[in-house]
Design a protein around this motif. Structure first.
Motif, PDB file in Angstrom:
ATOM      1  N   PRO A 286       0.832  -1.297  -0.172  1.00 27.06           N
ATOM      2  CA  PRO A 286      -0.289   0.147   0.136  1.00 27.06           C
ATOM      3  C   PRO A 286       0.857   0.777   0.085  1.00 27.06           C
ATOM      4  O   PRO A 286       0.054   2.336  -0.294  1.00 27.06           O
ATOM      5  N   THR A 287       2.084   1.099   0.668  1.00 23.09           N
ATOM      6  CA  THR A 287       2.696   2.350   0.363  1.00 23.09           C
ATOM      7  C   THR A 287       3.323   2.860  -1.315  1.00 23.09           C
ATOM      8  O   THR A 287       3.675   4.037  -1.653  1.00 23.09           O
ATOM      9  N   ASP A 288       2.917   1.565  -1.834  1.00 22.19           N
ATOM     10  CA  ASP A 288       3.623   2.059  -3.115  1.00 22.19           C
ATOM     11  C   ASP A 288       2.171   2.942  -3.267  1.00 22.19           C
ATOM     12  O   ASP A 288       2.432   3.991  -4.595  1.00 22.19           O
ATOM     13  N   LEU A 289       0.691   3.385  -3.138  1.00 17.72           N
ATOM     14  CA  LEU A 289       0.136   4.636  -3.558  1.00 17.72           C
ATOM     15  C   LEU A 289       0.686   5.891  -3.306  1.00 17.72           C
ATOM     16  O   LEU A 289       1.426   6.548  -2.378  1.00 17.72           O
ATOM     17  N   ASN A 320       1.454  -0.477   9.331  1.00 20.83           N
ATOM     18  CA  ASN A 320       2.151   0.616   9.336  1.00 20.83           C
ATOM     19  C   ASN A 320       1.544   1.800   9.577  1.00 20.83           C
ATOM     20  O   ASN A 320       1.195   2.194   8.252  1.00 20.83           O
ATOM     21  N   THR A 321       2.312   2.816  10.317  1.00 17.28           N
ATOM     22  CA  THR A 321       1.632   3.925  10.127  1.00 17.28           C
ATOM     23  C   THR A 321       1.957   4.712   8.707  1.00 17.28           C
ATOM     24  O   THR A 321       1.950   5.737   8.598  1.00 17.28           O
ATOM     25  N   ALA A 322       2.964   4.105   8.480  1.00 11.40           N
ATOM     26  CA  ALA A 322       3.646   5.284   6.817  1.00 11.40           C
ATOM     27  C   ALA A 322       2.265   4.534   5.596  1.00 11.40           C
ATOM     28  O   ALA A 322       2.756   4.862   4.591  1.00 11.40           O
ATOM     29  N   ASN A 323       1.740   3.325   5.893  1.00  9.44           N
ATOM     30  CA  ASN A 323       0.622   3.041   5.142  1.00  9.44           C
ATOM     31  C   ASN A 323      -0.546   4.274   4.761  1.00  9.44           C
ATOM     32  O   ASN A 323      -0.821   4.737   5.346  1.00  9.44           O
ATOM     33  N   ASP A 327      -5.240   5.633   7.821  1.00  6.06           N
ATOM     34  CA  ASP A 327      -6.390   6.243   8.809  1.00  6.06           C
ATOM     35  C   ASP A 327      -7.963   5.822   8.756  1.00  6.06           C
ATOM     36  O   ASP A 327      -8.979   6.097   9.044  1.00  6.06           O
ATOM     37  N   VAL A 328      -8.409   5.133   7.817  1.00  6.98           N
ATOM     38  CA  VAL A 328      -8.625   4.417   6.850  1.00  6.98           C
ATOM     39  C   VAL A 328      -9.206   2.673   7.478  1.00  6.98           C
ATOM     40  O   VAL A 328     -10.427   1.829   7.294  1.00  6.98           O
TER      41      VAL A 328
END
Length: 847
Positions: A286-289, A320-323, A327-328
């Motif tokens: 998801p961090t690729d978004l 991971n909070t970097a995601n 928040d959703v």
């Protein structure tokens, strides 16, 4: 070269010019004398003499016999006009290339993606990602335009700006609502313009043009589910076709599962995801978004989208909070369990007892965080020990569900029965069978699926918003005036003149009658002509108790009684404050899918729609009606049903307590109250298409309306008086099928039955495909795929559905900045989530 004599022959399709010798007749025998006899060839000739000489004619024009009939001339002209109109319509369908613009130019235009997952569905939004490579030698600001056909024959220019760098390929998303006539052979035109020297969004010199084809087009009557990642977790079993590409007959419409989507190919606006009823994230980081992609996904959820996240066994990055989507996620604690034998979860995974399940797997279980609100962490499915393995968070009109079983694991490939787990997550009800299983069940050595007939449930929308009644008054008056004129100027007038002996004044009387009726017709047209802007609409207004926004999906016609152009817009600036970052409402010209073509206006014009913010459109106006489709979210315009005092509860005996009231602008009709006590217990073996939830339904007011402000005491709703789920949904299915059996169309009087079937489509009784009648009716949809409330079959809730038959449009629609009067039908759908009650498989194999 000087020619003394020229003969012009006008033939049916050719203009022939023949030079003749000086002073010669048609046979070349010298000049004709005045006394010469004229043969047959001379009939129809016109002799034109030079003013400076008395010599024989300088120009001879011959009218050919084939053209002596004016009727033939008119017919030929009419045929030419028809052919030109057909060519123009065909050009509009494919997207017109501007005159004098050869394909190519200073920018190379390529299609990177035509739709998310390279799939589009006609009559819905499509995200188109272009790859643009500037062949120039400098950085420049450009305006990219996608040319789209308009239902009235005009041309929509969907535009977006981008700064191009020489020699460097750059990607650009464009968003457009694809017309219902769009197919695999259709082409769209893209042009690139330099921005005007004055700056802003004005198009300057055109520097490139290209035509782009679609990559895959699915029928309007098929649903879409998107998968991020290459593994499908058993969902591919939803999409079953035979060798002739016919869909499986086990459900009313085919569900297309579109896999292989990568995170970096996600769109940067919610419109790109609008066709999908759900997005399942199986694989991918998801961090690729990017930030704009995450914002688009977040807003799609807020508008009713459903995101399912399957946590992987290894490399889990979602918590991971970097995601960017952290928040959703449900507000929960995640615990990783290793060495789990999935046999304990068989009733959620597989019906085939002989197929072993992995005995050493990773399972994530969840626990609501101490700070979580009631709708921030809602268990949907549980493991044998009661620990949740599927947790949901409600966000606006949508939700995010995290699944703790790694359904994308290679060890589970071919072992997942989609009917067991995915039906319980998505809210579906149909038999999931392979192609071989369907054909074997039908027997008789069949090699193809039976074809199911049926008309779309939503084809009556055009009948609800058209203004044929207003036009009919004018047509009727016109017929009356013409009939009266014909009688007075014809037989009655002549008879009176003959009776009075005034026949010699017939022409004078005729002129007088014609003048009088010209004044009458002109004055009548001025009186009947509409002068005020007004709107007729059909709207689905949805709300979830505890969420501070509502969603309005509308189809409406607006009378624009001017010539020129007027701005139609939707929404306001409040939506971003409601949780959607840079929220964008949408508005688009609508074409009824049932009418494949419409006579275009002769004065074809262009108008612009912003690709990322299609909430304001300046459309050409011709003192006629324009139809639109709109998507809006915002604060509730009215006070929807709500608990009167305290909460709504269900006791241990499944009895309701509490009261509801609403303050809508009028009484609500056709009211239904539906109670979902939770999912059915897990069974050792699932056969057929059982209803996945325990449903009870009431019509508390019968044929009466629910007045505004009146309280509905839920304690008076007795389970013994309710329609039980199977009976309730079967009655809706039968009633909807009878609409087409009796009329073949949806009249306004039948609309409530069609609305019920649209609202509960996923819970309807499936077609009787095993019967001998292979033309069993299927209840399909074309433009209302994402309005299904059967998603709420997956968790306990109370649902109220009703109608306001004569209400103003609930979404803020403006014409030239003013709110016009409106009237139409609003479908109210309100959901009250109840305390979770997830089903679980017991450790001893029971449910």
């Amino acid at each position: 070269m000087e020619l003394d004599h020229i003969e012009l022959e006008l033939m049916q399709s050719n203009l022939v010019i023949e030079p003749l010798g000086k002073g010669a007749d048609r046979a070349g025998n010298g000049p004709r004398r005045d006394g010469d006899a004229k043969g047959d060839d001379d009939r129809g000739h016109i002799h034109v003499f030079s003013p400076s000489t008395s010599q024989p004619p300088d120009l001879m024009v011959r009218r050919m016999p084939a053209m002596r009939s004016p009727l033939r001339t008119l017919i030929l002209g009419f045929v030419c006009l028809v052919l030109l109109a057909v060519a123009s319509a065909s050009s509009a369908q494919d997207g017109n290339v501007p005159a004098g613009s050869p394909l190519g130019g200073e920018v190379q235009i390529e299609t990177d993606l035509f739709g998310v997952g390279s799939v589009v569905r006609p009559a819905d939004f499509a995200a188109i990602r272009l790859r643009l490579t500037d062949r120039g030698d400098r950085v420049r600001d450009t305006l990219v335009r996608l040319h789209m056909p308009d239902p009235d024959g005009d041309e929509v220019l969907v535009e977006r700006t981008i700064t191009l760098n020489p020699g460097r390929p750059q990607l650009l998303w464009l968003y457009a609502h694809i017309p219902p006539t769009f197919d695999r052979q259709s082409l769209l035109t893209v042009t690139v313009h330099e921005t005007a020297e004055g700056g802003g969004l004005q198009a300057g010199r055109q520097i490139a043009v290209g035509r782009i084809p679609p990559q895959r087009v699915v029928p309007m009557t098929e649903s879409l589910i998107a998968i991020v990642g290459r593994r499908d977790g058993g969902l591919a079993n939803y999409t079953v076709r035979d060798d002739s590409d016919a869909p499986s007959p086990t459900w009313h419409e085919l569900i297309n599962v579109i896999g292989g989507i990568e995170p970096d190919t996600m769109p940067d606006a919610w419109m790109g995801l609008a066709p999908f009823e759900a997005l399942v994230w199986m694989e991918g980081d998801p961090t690729d978004l990017r930030a704009d992609q995450a914002a688009a996904l977040r807003e799609w959820i807020l508008r009713g989208g459903r995101l399912f996240i399957v946590l992987p066994s290894v490399g889990e990055l979602w918590t991971n909070t970097a995601n960017p989507l952290f928040d959703v996620l449900p507000a929960m604690k995640v615990t990783r369990r290793e060495g789990v034998n999935l046999e304990a979860y068989r009733r959620l995974l597989s019906n085939r007892q002989t197929l072993p399940l992995p005995g050493n797997s990773v399972v994530h279980v969840f626990e609501a965080a101490p700070f979580a609100g009631e709708q921030d962490a809602m268990p949907i499915l549980a493991g044998p020990d009661g620990a949740p393995i599927a947790m949901r968070r409600l966000i606006g009109l949508g939700d995010v569900t995290v699944v703790g079983l790694d359904l994308a694991s290679p060890a589970l490939t071919g072992r997942i029965d989609a009917q067991l787990i995915w039906h319980r997550l998505l809210g579906k009800r149909f038999e999931v069978l392979t192609r071989t299983e369907v054909l074997d069940t039908l027997g008789r050595a069949r090699t193809s699926f039976p074809r199911l007939s049926g008309d779309p449930l939503d084809q009556g929308i055009s009948n609800m918003i058209n203004k044929t009644g207003s036009a009919g008054v004018g047509v009727l008056l016109g017929l009356i005036v013409f009939a009266t004129y014909f009688l007075l100027a014809g037989p009655i007038g002549f008879g009176l003149l003959n009776k009075w002996g005034w026949r010699r004044h017939a022409w004078l009387a005729f002129i007088g009658v014609a003048a009088a009726f010209t004044i009458v017709a002109w004055g009548g047209a001025s009186v009947v002509k509409p002068r005020k802007i007004d709107i007729t609409h059909l709207t689905f207004l949805d709300g979830v108790y505890g969420q501070n926004i509502v969603r309005a999906r509308s189809w409406f016609s607006v009378l624009l009684p001017t010539y020129g152009a007027q701005t139609v817009s939707i929404g306001d600036d409040e939506a971003p404050a409601l949780g959607a970052r840079d929220s964008r409402n949408a508005l688009w010209p609508w074409q009824d899918p049932a009418s494949s073509s419409r006579t275009p206006f002769p004065d074809r014009r262009e108008y612009i729609i912003d690709a990322r913010r299609p909430d304001s459109i300046r459309v050409p106006t011709r003192s006629t009606v324009k139809e639109f489709e709109s998507w809006w979210i915002g604060p509730p315009p009215w006070r929807l049903p709500r608990p009167v005092d305290g909460e709504i509860r269900v006791d241990a005996n499944s009895a309701l307590s509490g009261a509801l009231a609403h303050e809508l602008p009028e009484a609500m009709e056709n009211v239904q109250v539906v109670l979902n006590l939770g999912q059915q217990p897990l069974s050792a073996e699932v056969r057929g298409s059982p209803l996945p939830a325990r449903i009870f339904a009431w019509a508390p007011f019968g044929s009466e309306a629910w007045p505004s402000g009146a309280a509905l005491d839920l304690a008076e709703l007795d389970l013994r008086d309710a329609a039980v789920g199977q009976e309730f949904f079967e009655s809706i299915q039968v009633a909807a099928a009878r609409i087409f059996a009796s009329q073949g169309d949806i009249a306004p009087t039948n609309l409530p039955r069609a609305i019920q079937a649209i609202t509960w489509h996923g819970a309807l009784e499936p077609p009787d495909w095993r019967g001998t009648n292979i033309l069993e009716a299927a209840l399909r949809r074309r433009i209302t795929h994402t309005l299904d409330l059967s998603r709420w079959l997956t968790q306990p809730c109370l649902i109220v559905v009703g109608e306001l038959p004569n209400s103003q449009i609930p979404s803020p629609i403006f014409v030239e900045g003013e709110t016009p009067p409106s009237n139409g039908r609003t479908i109210i759908r309100w959901v009250y989530p109840l305390a979770p009650n997830p089903p679980r498989p017991a450790s001893d194999g029971a449910s």
